[in-house]
Design an enzyme around this catalytic site. Structure first.
Site, PDB file in Angstrom:
ATOM      1  N   HIS A   1      22.152  19.084  15.656  1.00 21.42           N
ATOM      2  CA  HIS A   1      23.567  18.927  15.704  1.00 21.42           C
ATOM      3  C   HIS A   1      23.944  17.054  14.673  1.00 21.42           C
ATOM      4  O   HIS A   1      23.438  16.758  14.164  1.00 21.42           O
ATOM      5  CB  HIS A   1      23.972  18.205  16.734  1.00 21.42           C
ATOM      6  CG  HIS A   1      25.460  18.250  16.852  1.00 21.42           C
ATOM      7  ND1 HIS A   1      26.173  17.122  16.385  1.00 21.42           N
ATOM      8  CD2 HIS A   1      26.305  18.675  17.922  1.00 21.42           C
ATOM      9  CE1 HIS A   1      27.623  17.363  16.529  1.00 21.42           C
ATOM     10  NE2 HIS A   1      27.652  18.860  17.617  1.00 21.42           N
TER      11      HIS A   1
ATOM     12  N   ASP B   1      25.268  24.624  23.188  1.00 18.01           N
ATOM     13  CA  ASP B   1      24.883  26.045  22.918  1.00 18.01           C
ATOM     14  C   ASP B   1      23.884  26.309  23.702  1.00 18.01           C
ATOM     15  O   ASP B   1      23.450  27.298  23.697  1.00 18.01           O
ATOM     16  CB  ASP B   1      25.317  26.780  21.362  1.00 18.01           C
ATOM     17  CG  ASP B   1      26.709  26.478  21.007  1.00 18.01           C
ATOM     18  OD1 ASP B   1      26.709  25.915  20.503  1.00 18.01           O
ATOM     19  OD2 ASP B   1      27.784  26.877  21.368  1.00 18.01           O
TER      20      ASP B   1
HETATM   21  C1  SDX Z   1      28.746  23.426  17.467  1.00 15.39           C
HETATM   22  O1  SDX Z   1      30.165  19.885  14.382  1.00 15.39           O
HETATM   23  C2  SDX Z   1      30.371  19.619  16.159  1.00 15.39           C
HETATM   24  O2  SDX Z   1      30.516  18.928  16.552  1.00 15.39           O
HETATM   25  C3  SDX Z   1      29.835  21.676  16.257  1.00 15.39           C
HETATM   26  C4  SDX Z   1      29.414  21.662  17.708  1.00 15.39           C
HETATM   27  C5  SDX Z   1      31.584  21.245  18.662  1.00 15.39           C
HETATM   28  O3  SDX Z   1      31.534  21.310  19.558  1.00 15.39           O
HETATM   29  O4  SDX Z   1      32.344  21.764  17.913  1.00 15.39           O
HETATM   30  O5  SDX Z   1      29.183  20.224  18.835  1.00 15.39           O
HETATM   31  C6  SDX Z   1      29.831  23.634  18.802  1.00 15.39           C
HETATM   32  O6  SDX Z   1      28.811  24.171  16.248  1.00 15.39           O
HETATM   33  C7  SDX Z   1      26.702  23.116  17.950  1.00 15.39           C
HETATM   34  C8  SDX Z   1      25.903  23.836  16.920  1.00 15.39           C
HETATM   35  C9  SDX Z   1      25.557  25.087  17.408  1.00 15.39           C
HETATM   36  N1  SDX Z   1      24.720  25.226  16.250  1.00 15.39           N
HETATM   37  C10 SDX Z   1      23.525  25.503  16.176  1.00 15.39           C
HETATM   38  O7  SDX Z   1      22.510  25.351  17.570  1.00 15.39           O
HETATM   39  C11 SDX Z   1      22.681  26.065  15.300  1.00 15.39           C
HETATM   40  C12 SDX Z   1      21.544  25.625  15.238  1.00 15.39           C
HETATM   41  N2  SDX Z   1      21.049  24.429  14.394  1.00 15.39           N
HETATM   42  C13 SDX Z   1      21.794  24.113  12.814  1.00 15.39           C
HETATM   43  O8  SDX Z   1      22.044  25.460  12.279  1.00 15.39           O
HETATM   44  C14 SDX Z   1      21.844  22.900  12.874  1.00 15.39           C
HETATM   45  O9  SDX Z   1      21.091  21.506  13.232  1.00 15.39           O
HETATM   46  C15 SDX Z   1      23.238  22.237  12.473  1.00 15.39           C
HETATM   47  C16 SDX Z   1      24.352  23.963  12.083  1.00 15.39           C
HETATM   48  C17 SDX Z   1      23.732  22.254  14.238  1.00 15.39           C
HETATM   49  C18 SDX Z   1      23.630  21.042  12.222  1.00 15.39           C
HETATM   50  O10 SDX Z   1      22.798  21.028  10.826  1.00 15.39           O
HETATM   51  P1  SDX Z   1      22.954  20.235   9.575  1.00 15.39           P
HETATM   52  O11 SDX Z   1      23.559  18.767  10.017  1.00 15.39           O
HETATM   53  O12 SDX Z   1      23.903  20.129   8.328  1.00 15.39           O
HETATM   54  O13 SDX Z   1      21.322  19.900   9.555  1.00 15.39           O
HETATM   55  P2  SDX Z   1      20.029  20.499   8.248  1.00 15.39           P
HETATM   56  O14 SDX Z   1      20.779  21.952   8.042  1.00 15.39           O
HETATM   57  O15 SDX Z   1      20.581  19.228   7.032  1.00 15.39           O
HETATM   58  O16 SDX Z   1      19.041  20.075   8.399  1.00 15.39           O
HETATM   59  C19 SDX Z   1      18.488  18.735   8.915  1.00 15.39           C
HETATM   60  C20 SDX Z   1      17.255  19.477   8.984  1.00 15.39           C
HETATM   61  C21 SDX Z   1      16.714  20.978   7.876  1.00 15.39           C
HETATM   62  O17 SDX Z   1      15.117  20.210   7.539  1.00 15.39           O
HETATM   63  P3  SDX Z   1      14.751  19.683   6.584  1.00 15.39           P
HETATM   64  O18 SDX Z   1      15.151  20.640   5.153  1.00 15.39           O
HETATM   65  O19 SDX Z   1      14.879  18.013   6.411  1.00 15.39           O
HETATM   66  O20 SDX Z   1      13.431  20.119   6.107  1.00 15.39           O
HETATM   67  O21 SDX Z   1      16.128  19.876  10.158  1.00 15.39           O
HETATM   68  C22 SDX Z   1      15.705  20.973  10.074  1.00 15.39           C
HETATM   69  C23 SDX Z   1      16.483  21.947   8.680  1.00 15.39           C
HETATM   70  O22 SDX Z   1      15.829  22.427   8.304  1.00 15.39           O
HETATM   71  N3  SDX Z   1      17.087  21.828  10.905  1.00 15.39           N
HETATM   72  C24 SDX Z   1      16.264  22.597  11.301  1.00 15.39           C
HETATM   73  C25 SDX Z   1      17.656  23.002  13.104  1.00 15.39           C
HETATM   74  N4  SDX Z   1      18.939  22.167  13.070  1.00 15.39           N
HETATM   75  C26 SDX Z   1      18.422  21.792  11.891  1.00 15.39           C
HETATM   76  N5  SDX Z   1      15.364  23.028  12.386  1.00 15.39           N
HETATM   77  C27 SDX Z   1      14.778  23.783  13.417  1.00 15.39           C
HETATM   78  N6  SDX Z   1      15.888  24.513  14.034  1.00 15.39           N
HETATM   79  C28 SDX Z   1      16.918  23.663  13.851  1.00 15.39           C
HETATM   80  N7  SDX Z   1      18.084  23.969  14.826  1.00 15.39           N
END
Ligand code: SDX
Length: 426
Positions: free
Chosen positions: A303, A360
């Protein structure tokens, strides 16, 4: 007010005011940055940028705190219900009995959509994703319910009730059409969630018996989905609303943004992931290793704001434990989800990136247990999120600081060059 923030640019020191929020969040007000320094800021994904000041929802991502108008989500999920919490979000206070009664009456009064809109549903191909139907039918509401340019409080109340109620009806109608069944109309005899379940699962040939546990679980899902401050879809609503577009297209824009699998579409992705593991008998450990090695995403984890547990995930996980114990509702994918969480939360790859289950991760299990098809999950998230979108739309409209949203950019394209006639091109 805290001391000003100082910025030294090209040897010159500039001062900018610091704002402190009611929960201590500090912000540097850079409204005059460009006019004073000629500089802009760059913040991909706006992770460090406040788009507005808001009094609706407070999140402390480090402590896993979520409050709607100051009331903790844990208390609301225990003591309140969706329509009451929706009122709290949109109007700022919990409603008196009288106000709640007239709000419920308004929701009932506007639960039907114009009969001519039923033709829309037959125009979609079989298997059309319900989110595709929802986005377009909601935006089309403005054709049947034209919105005046200037809205008085009464207009706003009617629009708010229309949208909360009609989105629920449109969702149920799109489902019925997708399975080739006749639509079931809303009934004023039923409360908001019961009405929706009845429109979804009753039919002219059989009544639908409401299971109070399923009603409560869906009500709680809607309540927990109701708002989440400046998330992607709510920011889209504020962005579209800032141009004074009509409210139906503004909410349609929010629905479109919510559909993305990184946002509201994640609940569908999570269940598809869990069912894939179940059907292929893939070990959760092997699956997590593959995600780490391929830098994939464990859907339902991570998140932008929560760097600790998402309090909503904790509440929904508890709901899963109780609901899935009911005879006939047991779901092996819940065990897989629990195993995935256990593995990930012991793994430094996730802990070092502060990746925890978000709302989720477990919500799809509740929706599946309630009998909803997977492709309806994000539609259900949208129904729950409508009060939050409308609360922010109202707040933005009444905020004297609101102006049209128009971010800047850092241009990295070609510098000035001449037109090349086609015969001279390579
Ligand atoms: C919702 O914003 C809100 O409030 C949203 C929400 C709401 O109520 O409106 O809470 C609802 O959308 C919840 C999120 C649902 N999405 C998912 O579950 C999809 C999986 N999650 C990711 O795509 C991600 O965590 C996000 C999109 C939720 C957040 O993305 P960020 O903040 O841009 O984080 P990032 O992509 O920069 O990740 C930082 C690191 C990265 O690794 P490195 O580049 O440092 O090596 O964490 C890793 C990412 O690859 N990472 C994950 C991951 N999420 C981030 N690795 C594995 N699994 C994951 N789920």
């Amino acid at each position: 007010m805290a001391d000003n923030a100082k910025l030294i640019v090209e040897g010159k020191t500039y001062e900018f005011p610091v704002l402190v929020g009611s929960e201590g969040e500090k912000a540097i007000d850079i409204s005059n940055l460009r006019s004073e320094t000629g500089y802009i800021t760059l913040d991909n994904g706006y992770g460090n940028t406040g788009s507005c000041q808001s009094s609706i929802t407070f999140i402390d991502g480090d402590k896993g705190i979520l409050r709607y108008r100051g009331i903790p989500i844990e208390e609301l999920s225990e003591k309140s219900f969706f329509t009451e919490t929706a009122y709290l979000l949109m109007y700022g206070e919990l409603p008196s009995e009288g106000k709640l009664k007239s709000f419920s009456e308004r929701l009932n009064k506007s639960s039907l959509i114009h009969e001519d809109m039923l033709h829309f549903f037959t125009g979609y191909p079989k298997g059309a994703h319900p989110m595709a139907i929802l986005t377009s039918v909601v935006a089309s509401l403005s054709a049947f319910y034209p919105v005046k340019d200037t809205l008085d409080p009464e207009d706003e109340e009617i629009i708010i009730a229309n949208l909360m109620s009609q989105i629920r009806t449109i969702a149920a109608f799109s489902y019925k059409k997708s399975i080739g069944e006749p639509v079931v109309y809303p009934s004023n005899k039923l409360k908001f969630v019961e009405n929706f379940l009845n429109m979804m699962f009753a039919s002219p040939v059989k009544d639908y018996s409401l299971d109070p546990d399923v009603v409560k679980a869906l009500d709680m899902f809607f309540l927990l989905s109701a708002d989440h401050e400046q998330n992607c879809s709510t920011s889209t609503v504020r962005m579209a609303g800032s141009s004074l577009a009509n409210i139906y297209s503004v909410i349609g824009a929010g629905i479109c943004a919510l559909w993305g699998k990184l946002h509201g579409g994640a609940n569908q992705e999570v269940i598809e992931m869990l069912e894939h593991l179940r059907d292929t008998r893939t070990s959760p450990t092997a699956f997590v290793d593959a995600i780490k090695n391929n830098k994939g995403k464990l859907m339902g984890f991570g998140h932008r704001v929560y760097k600790n547990f998402d309090p909503r995930a904790k509440i929904i996980k508890g709901l899963c434990h109780s609901l899935l114990k009911k005879p006939g509702l047991n779901d092996p994918t819940f065990e897989i989800a629990l195993k995935l969480e256990e593995i990930a939360l012991k793994d430094d790859y996730f802990l070092s990136r502060k990746l925890y289950p978000n709302v989720d991760f477990y919500s799809g299990l509740i929706l599946k247990a309630a009998g909803f098809p997977i492709n309806m999950f994000t539609v259900l998230f949208a129904i729950g999120r409508v009060p939050g979108w409308l609360a922010h739309w109202r707040e933005m409209r009444h905020d004297k600081h609101t102006r049209i949203s128009r971010p800047r950019q850092v241009y990295q394209g070609p510098t000035r060059r001449a037109y090349v006639p086609i015969q001279d091109r390579k």
